[in-house]
Design an enzyme around this catalytic site. Structure first.
Site, mmCIF file in Angstrom:
data_model
loop_
_atom_site.group_PDB
_atom_site.id
_atom_site.type_symbol
_atom_site.label_atom_id
_atom_site.label_comp_id
_atom_site.label_asym_id
_atom_site.label_seq_id
_atom_site.Cartn_x
_atom_site.Cartn_y
_atom_site.Cartn_z
ATOM 1 N N GLY A 125 -10.227 -1.273 12.918
ATOM 2 C CA GLY A 125 -10.965 -0.301 13.720
ATOM 3 C C GLY A 125 -10.330 0.146 15.016
ATOM 4 O O GLY A 125 -10.968 0.861 15.797
ATOM 5 N N TRP A 180 -7.877 2.329 15.684
ATOM 6 C CA TRP A 180 -7.668 3.780 15.823
ATOM 7 C C TRP A 180 -9.006 4.479 16.063
ATOM 8 O O TRP A 180 -9.115 5.361 16.912
ATOM 9 C CB TRP A 180 -6.950 4.368 14.594
ATOM 10 N N ASP A 223 -12.501 2.673 4.920
ATOM 11 C CA ASP A 223 -11.585 1.583 4.560
ATOM 12 C C ASP A 223 -12.195 0.779 3.401
ATOM 13 O O ASP A 223 -13.410 0.781 3.209
ATOM 14 C CB ASP A 223 -11.307 0.650 5.750
ATOM 15 N N ASP A 277 -12.864 3.307 -1.346
ATOM 16 C CA ASP A 277 -11.473 3.636 -1.665
ATOM 17 C C ASP A 277 -11.298 5.152 -1.581
ATOM 18 O O ASP A 277 -11.918 5.889 -2.356
ATOM 19 C CB ASP A 277 -11.215 3.135 -3.099
ATOM 20 N N LYS A 312 1.007 7.124 7.957
ATOM 21 C CA LYS A 312 1.970 6.023 7.924
ATOM 22 C C LYS A 312 2.685 6.027 6.581
ATOM 23 O O LYS A 312 2.064 6.246 5.546
ATOM 24 C CB LYS A 312 1.229 4.691 8.077
#
Ligand SMILES: C[S@@+](CC[C@H](N)C(=O)[O-])C[C@H]1O[C@@H](n2cnc3c(N)ncnc32)[C@H](O)[C@@H]1O
Length: 207
Positions: free
Chosen positions: A56, A58, A77, A101, A163
Protein backbone atom coordinates in the site's frame (compact mmCIF):
# COMPACT_ATOMS: atom_id res chain seq x y z
CA UNK A 1 12.68 -21.80 5.54
CA UNK A 2 12.41 -18.13 4.51
CA UNK A 3 15.67 -16.21 4.86
CA UNK A 4 15.52 -13.16 7.17
CA UNK A 5 16.42 -10.01 5.29
CA UNK A 6 17.93 -7.23 7.37
CA UNK A 7 15.97 -3.99 6.79
CA UNK A 8 18.12 -1.62 4.74
CA UNK A 9 18.30 2.19 4.59
CA UNK A 10 15.19 2.58 2.41
CA UNK A 11 13.04 0.09 4.34
CA UNK A 12 13.94 1.73 7.67
CA UNK A 13 13.27 5.19 6.24
CA UNK A 14 9.85 3.98 4.97
CA UNK A 15 8.88 2.67 8.40
CA UNK A 16 10.04 5.85 10.08
CA UNK A 17 8.03 7.97 7.66
CA UNK A 18 4.89 5.82 7.90
CA UNK A 19 4.95 3.63 4.80
CA UNK A 20 4.83 -0.18 4.71
CA UNK A 21 7.38 -0.58 1.90
CA UNK A 22 10.50 1.05 0.44
CA UNK A 23 8.71 1.26 -2.93
CA UNK A 24 7.29 4.65 -1.83
CA UNK A 25 10.63 6.27 -2.67
CA UNK A 26 10.58 4.87 -6.21
CA UNK A 27 7.23 6.53 -6.96
CA UNK A 28 8.24 9.73 -5.15
CA UNK A 29 11.41 10.02 -7.22
CA UNK A 30 9.50 9.33 -10.45
CA UNK A 31 6.88 11.93 -9.48
CA UNK A 32 9.53 14.56 -8.69
CA UNK A 33 11.75 13.86 -11.69
CA UNK A 34 9.00 13.65 -14.32
CA UNK A 35 6.36 15.88 -12.61
CA UNK A 36 4.39 12.70 -13.07
CA UNK A 37 1.11 13.56 -11.35
CA UNK A 38 1.20 17.32 -11.89
CA UNK A 39 1.64 16.91 -15.66
CA UNK A 40 -1.02 14.23 -15.99
CA UNK A 41 -3.86 16.15 -17.60
CA UNK A 42 -6.97 16.28 -15.44
CA UNK A 43 -10.08 18.38 -15.33
CA UNK A 44 -11.82 18.45 -11.97
CA UNK A 45 -9.43 16.15 -10.11
CA UNK A 46 -7.27 13.10 -10.53
CA UNK A 47 -8.66 9.62 -11.10
CA UNK A 48 -5.81 7.21 -10.51
CA UNK A 49 -5.53 3.45 -10.96
CA UNK A 50 -2.91 1.59 -8.85
CA UNK A 51 -2.23 -1.95 -10.16
CA UNK A 52 -0.41 -4.31 -7.76
CA UNK A 53 -0.97 -1.99 -4.80
CA UNK A 54 -0.16 -4.12 -1.72
CA UNK A 55 1.09 -3.54 0.89
CA UNK A 56 0.00 0.00 0.00
CA UNK A 57 2.89 2.47 -0.10
CA UNK A 58 2.10 3.87 -3.55
CA UNK A 59 -1.57 4.32 -2.67
CA UNK A 60 -0.62 6.00 0.62
CA UNK A 61 1.77 8.32 -1.22
CA UNK A 62 -1.03 9.36 -3.59
CA UNK A 63 -3.58 9.83 -0.78
CA UNK A 64 -1.14 11.95 1.25
CA UNK A 65 0.07 13.89 -1.80
CA UNK A 66 -3.46 14.97 -2.68
CA UNK A 67 -4.70 15.54 0.88
CA UNK A 68 -8.12 17.14 0.61
CA UNK A 69 -7.86 17.93 -3.13
CA UNK A 70 -10.33 16.12 -5.42
CA UNK A 71 -9.14 12.58 -6.02
CA UNK A 72 -10.50 9.17 -6.83
CA UNK A 73 -8.00 6.38 -6.30
CA UNK A 74 -8.75 2.79 -7.28
CA UNK A 75 -6.26 0.13 -6.19
CA UNK A 76 -6.07 -3.60 -6.76
CA UNK A 77 -3.93 -6.46 -5.54
CA UNK A 78 -4.10 -10.21 -5.05
CA UNK A 79 -3.16 -9.53 -1.42
CA UNK A 80 -4.66 -7.26 1.23
CA UNK A 81 -3.25 -3.84 2.11
CA UNK A 82 -1.30 -3.28 5.30
CA UNK A 83 -3.29 -1.14 7.76
CA UNK A 84 -0.24 -0.48 9.93
CA UNK A 85 0.50 3.04 8.71
CA UNK A 86 -2.60 4.34 6.91
CA UNK A 87 -4.18 6.10 9.91
CA UNK A 88 -7.64 5.63 8.40
CA UNK A 89 -6.73 6.90 4.90
CA UNK A 90 -7.76 3.59 3.34
CA UNK A 91 -11.28 4.17 4.71
CA UNK A 92 -11.70 7.42 2.79
CA UNK A 93 -14.58 7.60 0.33
CA UNK A 94 -12.27 8.59 -2.51
CA UNK A 95 -10.28 5.37 -2.09
CA UNK A 96 -11.53 2.07 -3.44
CA UNK A 97 -9.65 -1.23 -3.06
CA UNK A 98 -10.36 -4.50 -4.84
CA UNK A 99 -8.68 -7.71 -3.75
CA UNK A 100 -8.34 -9.69 -6.96
CA UNK A 101 -6.40 -10.44 -10.12
CA UNK A 102 -6.27 -7.57 -12.60
CA UNK A 103 -5.67 -10.01 -15.46
CA UNK A 104 -9.07 -11.68 -14.90
CA UNK A 105 -12.06 -10.76 -17.08
CA UNK A 106 -14.40 -9.91 -14.19
CA UNK A 107 -11.91 -7.59 -12.49
CA UNK A 108 -10.97 -6.02 -15.81
CA UNK A 109 -14.59 -5.06 -16.43
CA UNK A 110 -14.93 -3.59 -12.94
CA UNK A 111 -11.73 -1.55 -13.20
CA UNK A 112 -12.65 -0.27 -16.64
CA UNK A 113 -16.09 0.78 -15.41
CA UNK A 114 -14.42 2.88 -12.73
CA UNK A 115 -12.37 4.73 -15.37
CA UNK A 116 -11.42 6.69 -17.34
CA UNK A 117 -8.28 7.44 -15.35
CA UNK A 118 -5.99 10.45 -15.48
CA UNK A 119 -2.95 8.42 -14.35
CA UNK A 120 -2.11 4.74 -14.09
CA UNK A 121 0.60 3.39 -11.78
CA UNK A 122 1.68 -0.25 -11.82
CA UNK A 123 4.29 -1.70 -9.50
CA UNK A 124 2.84 -5.17 -10.07
CA UNK A 125 5.38 -7.98 -9.92
CA UNK A 126 5.06 -11.74 -10.08
CA UNK A 127 6.17 -13.92 -7.18
CA UNK A 128 9.77 -14.61 -8.16
CA UNK A 129 11.04 -18.14 -8.83
CA UNK A 130 14.74 -17.28 -8.97
CA UNK A 131 14.86 -18.35 -12.62
CA UNK A 132 15.41 -15.11 -14.45
CA UNK A 133 13.82 -16.12 -17.76
CA UNK A 134 10.62 -17.25 -16.03
CA UNK A 135 10.47 -14.15 -13.83
CA UNK A 136 11.08 -11.70 -16.69
CA UNK A 137 8.42 -13.38 -18.84
CA UNK A 138 5.85 -13.16 -16.04
CA UNK A 139 6.77 -9.57 -15.30
CA UNK A 140 6.45 -8.69 -18.99
CA UNK A 141 2.99 -10.28 -19.13
CA UNK A 142 1.87 -8.08 -16.19
CA UNK A 143 3.41 -4.98 -17.79
CA UNK A 144 1.61 -5.71 -21.08
CA UNK A 145 -1.64 -6.18 -19.18
CA UNK A 146 -1.08 -2.80 -17.50
CA UNK A 147 -0.43 -1.20 -20.89
CA UNK A 148 -3.71 -2.72 -22.07
CA UNK A 149 -5.48 -0.83 -19.27
CA UNK A 150 -3.75 2.37 -20.35
CA UNK A 151 -4.89 1.85 -23.93
CA UNK A 152 -8.48 1.18 -22.91
CA UNK A 153 -9.09 3.51 -20.01
CA UNK A 154 -6.38 6.16 -19.59
CA UNK A 155 -7.59 9.58 -20.72
CA UNK A 156 -5.74 11.50 -23.44
CA UNK A 157 -2.88 13.46 -21.82
CA UNK A 158 -2.65 10.92 -18.99
CA UNK A 159 0.60 9.42 -17.70
CA UNK A 160 1.54 5.88 -16.74
CA UNK A 161 4.36 4.12 -14.94
CA UNK A 162 4.97 0.37 -15.08
CA UNK A 163 7.52 -1.86 -13.45
CA UNK A 164 9.38 -4.34 -15.66
CA UNK A 165 12.09 -6.88 -14.98
CA UNK A 166 14.86 -6.30 -17.51
CA UNK A 167 15.53 -9.11 -19.96
CA UNK A 168 13.02 -10.71 -22.28
CA UNK A 169 11.36 -8.65 -24.96
CA UNK A 170 11.16 -5.34 -23.14
CA UNK A 171 12.19 -3.58 -26.38
CA UNK A 172 8.85 -4.59 -27.93
CA UNK A 173 7.00 -3.23 -24.88
CA UNK A 174 8.86 0.09 -25.11
CA UNK A 175 8.07 0.29 -28.82
CA UNK A 176 4.38 -0.33 -28.14
CA UNK A 177 4.40 2.34 -25.42
CA UNK A 178 5.88 4.82 -27.89
CA UNK A 179 2.84 4.38 -30.14
CA UNK A 180 0.56 5.31 -27.20
CA UNK A 181 2.46 8.17 -25.47
CA UNK A 182 4.11 11.40 -26.62
CA UNK A 183 7.20 10.55 -24.58
CA UNK A 184 8.47 7.30 -23.04
CA UNK A 185 11.37 6.98 -20.57
CA UNK A 186 13.14 4.12 -18.86
CA UNK A 187 14.22 4.94 -15.31
CA UNK A 188 15.71 3.06 -12.37
CA UNK A 189 15.03 4.90 -9.09
CA UNK A 190 17.72 5.06 -6.40
CA UNK A 191 15.56 3.00 -4.01
CA UNK A 192 15.71 -0.10 -6.26
CA UNK A 193 17.87 -2.76 -4.66
CA UNK A 194 21.41 -2.86 -6.11
CA UNK A 195 21.02 -6.48 -7.20
CA UNK A 196 17.50 -6.03 -8.59
CA UNK A 197 16.90 -6.18 -12.31
CA UNK A 198 13.67 -4.18 -12.12
CA UNK A 199 13.25 -0.88 -13.87
CA UNK A 200 10.33 1.45 -14.62
CA UNK A 201 8.92 2.56 -17.96
CA UNK A 202 7.19 5.91 -17.87
CA UNK A 203 4.73 7.00 -20.53
CA UNK A 204 3.96 10.73 -20.54
CA UNK A 205 1.02 12.28 -22.39
CA UNK A 206 -1.26 9.58 -23.77
CA UNK A 207 -2.00 10.32 -27.41
C1 LIG B 1 6.22 -4.87 -5.38
S1 LIG B 1 4.60 -5.24 -4.84
C2 LIG B 1 3.81 -3.66 -4.97
C3 LIG B 1 4.21 -2.69 -3.90
C4 LIG B 1 3.28 -1.48 -3.83
N1 LIG B 1 3.43 -0.63 -4.98
C5 LIG B 1 3.52 -0.65 -2.60
O1 LIG B 1 4.06 0.45 -2.76
O2 LIG B 1 3.20 -1.07 -1.49
C6 LIG B 1 3.93 -6.10 -6.22
C7 LIG B 1 2.48 -6.52 -6.03
O3 LIG B 1 1.94 -6.96 -7.28
C8 LIG B 1 0.86 -7.83 -6.96
N2 LIG B 1 0.38 -8.56 -8.14
C9 LIG B 1 1.10 -9.38 -8.94
N3 LIG B 1 0.30 -9.90 -9.90
C10 LIG B 1 -0.94 -9.39 -9.71
C11 LIG B 1 -2.20 -9.54 -10.38
N4 LIG B 1 -2.31 -10.32 -11.46
N5 LIG B 1 -3.28 -8.89 -9.91
C12 LIG B 1 -3.16 -8.09 -8.80
N6 LIG B 1 -1.99 -7.89 -8.14
C13 LIG B 1 -0.89 -8.53 -8.58
C14 LIG B 1 1.49 -8.71 -5.89
O4 LIG B 1 0.50 -9.38 -5.14
C15 LIG B 1 2.31 -7.70 -5.08
O5 LIG B 1 1.63 -7.28 -3.92
Amino acid sequence: MALYKKPDFWSLKAQKEGYPARSIYKLKEIDEKFTFFASSRNQGGQRILDLGAAPGSWSLYVLRRYGSQPLCLTAIDLLTLSRRFDGGLFDREDFFFIQGDFTSEAVRAELENRGPYTALISDAAPGTTGTRTVDTLRSLALAEEALGYAKRCLSPGGNMVIKVFQGGDTAALLKEMRTCFNSVKSFKPAACRDNSFETYYIGLGKK
